[in-house]
Write a protein that holds these residues in place. Sequence first.
Motif, short mmCIF file in Angstrom:
data_model
loop_
_atom_site.label_atom_id
_atom_site.label_comp_id
_atom_site.label_asym_id
_atom_site.label_seq_id
_atom_site.Cartn_x
_atom_site.Cartn_y
_atom_site.Cartn_z
N ASP A 1 0.83 -1.38 0.05
CA ASP A 1 -0.01 0.11 -0.11
C ASP A 1 0.90 1.13 0.03
OD1 ASP A 1 -2.17 -1.34 -0.12
OD2 ASP A 1 -2.76 -1.19 1.93
N PHE A 2 2.00 1.24 0.59
CA PHE A 2 2.97 2.41 0.72
C PHE A 2 3.28 2.55 -0.69
CE2 PHE A 2 7.05 4.35 1.41
CZ PHE A 2 6.94 5.23 2.20
N PHE A 3 3.88 1.58 -1.41
CA PHE A 3 4.30 1.62 -2.68
C PHE A 3 3.23 2.25 -3.35
CE2 PHE A 3 4.76 -0.49 -6.89
CZ PHE A 3 5.81 0.15 -7.33
N LEU A 4 2.09 1.73 -3.53
CA LEU A 4 1.07 2.19 -4.29
C LEU A 4 0.67 3.72 -4.21
CD1 LEU A 4 -1.35 -0.86 -4.54
CD2 LEU A 4 0.12 -0.16 -6.09
N ASP A 5 0.63 4.07 -2.93
CA ASP A 5 0.80 5.62 -2.57
C ASP A 5 1.68 6.41 -3.08
OD1 ASP A 5 -1.84 5.01 -1.12
OD2 ASP A 5 -0.87 4.94 0.72
N LYS A 6 2.78 6.10 -3.15
CA LYS A 6 4.05 6.73 -3.79
C LYS A 6 3.79 6.75 -5.21
CE LYS A 6 8.21 6.55 -2.61
NZ LYS A 6 9.70 6.09 -2.21
N VAL A 7 3.49 5.40 -5.83
CA VAL A 7 3.12 5.77 -7.27
C VAL A 7 1.99 6.63 -7.59
CG1 VAL A 7 2.12 4.44 -9.30
CG2 VAL A 7 3.87 3.32 -7.95
N ARG A 8 0.97 6.85 -6.90
CA ARG A 8 -0.29 7.51 -7.03
C ARG A 8 0.23 8.86 -6.68
NH1 ARG A 8 -3.28 4.23 -3.44
NH2 ARG A 8 -4.15 2.34 -4.59
N THR A 9 1.14 9.32 -6.06
CA THR A 9 1.59 10.54 -5.92
C THR A 9 2.48 10.98 -6.94
OG1 THR A 9 1.57 10.17 -3.22
CG2 THR A 9 2.70 12.09 -4.21
N ASN A 10 3.42 10.28 -7.33
CA ASN A 10 4.37 10.55 -8.15
C ASN A 10 4.25 10.39 -9.78
OD1 ASN A 10 6.05 11.80 -6.00
ND2 ASN A 10 6.56 9.43 -5.65
N LEU A 11 2.95 9.42 -10.08
CA LEU A 11 2.92 9.20 -11.62
C LEU A 11 2.28 10.37 -11.94
CD1 LEU A 11 2.83 7.03 -13.82
CD2 LEU A 11 0.72 6.41 -12.82
N HIS A 12 2.94 10.73 -13.27
CA HIS A 12 2.34 11.74 -14.09
C HIS A 12 2.28 11.21 -15.54
CE1 HIS A 12 2.48 14.78 -11.02
NE2 HIS A 12 3.60 14.70 -10.88
N VAL A 13 1.21 11.19 -16.33
CA VAL A 13 1.14 10.78 -17.45
C VAL A 13 0.55 11.74 -18.45
CG1 VAL A 13 -0.02 9.01 -18.92
CG2 VAL A 13 0.88 8.29 -16.58
N VAL A 14 1.30 11.85 -19.73
CA VAL A 14 1.06 12.79 -20.72
C VAL A 14 0.30 11.85 -21.86
CG1 VAL A 14 1.56 14.53 -22.55
CG2 VAL A 14 2.55 14.64 -20.17
N LEU A 15 -0.89 12.00 -22.28
CA LEU A 15 -1.76 11.38 -23.08
C LEU A 15 -2.25 12.12 -24.22
CD1 LEU A 15 -2.52 8.34 -23.94
CD2 LEU A 15 -4.62 8.54 -22.60
N CYS A 16 -1.97 12.01 -25.42
CA CYS A 16 -2.61 12.88 -26.47
C CYS A 16 -3.54 12.05 -27.66
CB CYS A 16 -1.45 13.63 -27.14
SG CYS A 16 -0.10 14.44 -26.28
N MET A 17 -4.65 12.62 -27.62
CA MET A 17 -5.53 12.04 -28.62
C MET A 17 -6.21 13.02 -29.36
SD MET A 17 -7.28 8.69 -26.68
CE MET A 17 -7.33 9.44 -24.98
#
Length: 88
Positions: free
Chosen positions: A49-65
């Motif tokens: 859960d700690f790892f997933l929280d870090k991913v949620r906090t730090n993940l940024h995705v740029v998606l272009c459509m």
Amino acid sequence: RMLLVLNDCLSNGDVPDLYTPEDKDSIIAAVRNEVKAAGLLDSRHNCWDFFLDKVRTNLHVVLCMSPIGDTLRARCRKFPALTACCTM
């Protein structure tokens, strides 16, 4: 397939079966000291859960459509997290 994985990641921060059990064990071992430093019990569940929280906090995705045509509208209906969990 990519949009399905991205939708799952955006909606709940976890993608089922993304990691093998061996990968999961190494991730848990890597964050165990950080979990202890945060004052939490270093159980497998807390470490994950700690790892997933870090991913949620730090993940940024740029998606272009392209907004032209019905493709974007159809994708947003199929994958609601693309609009509900993103900034457009």
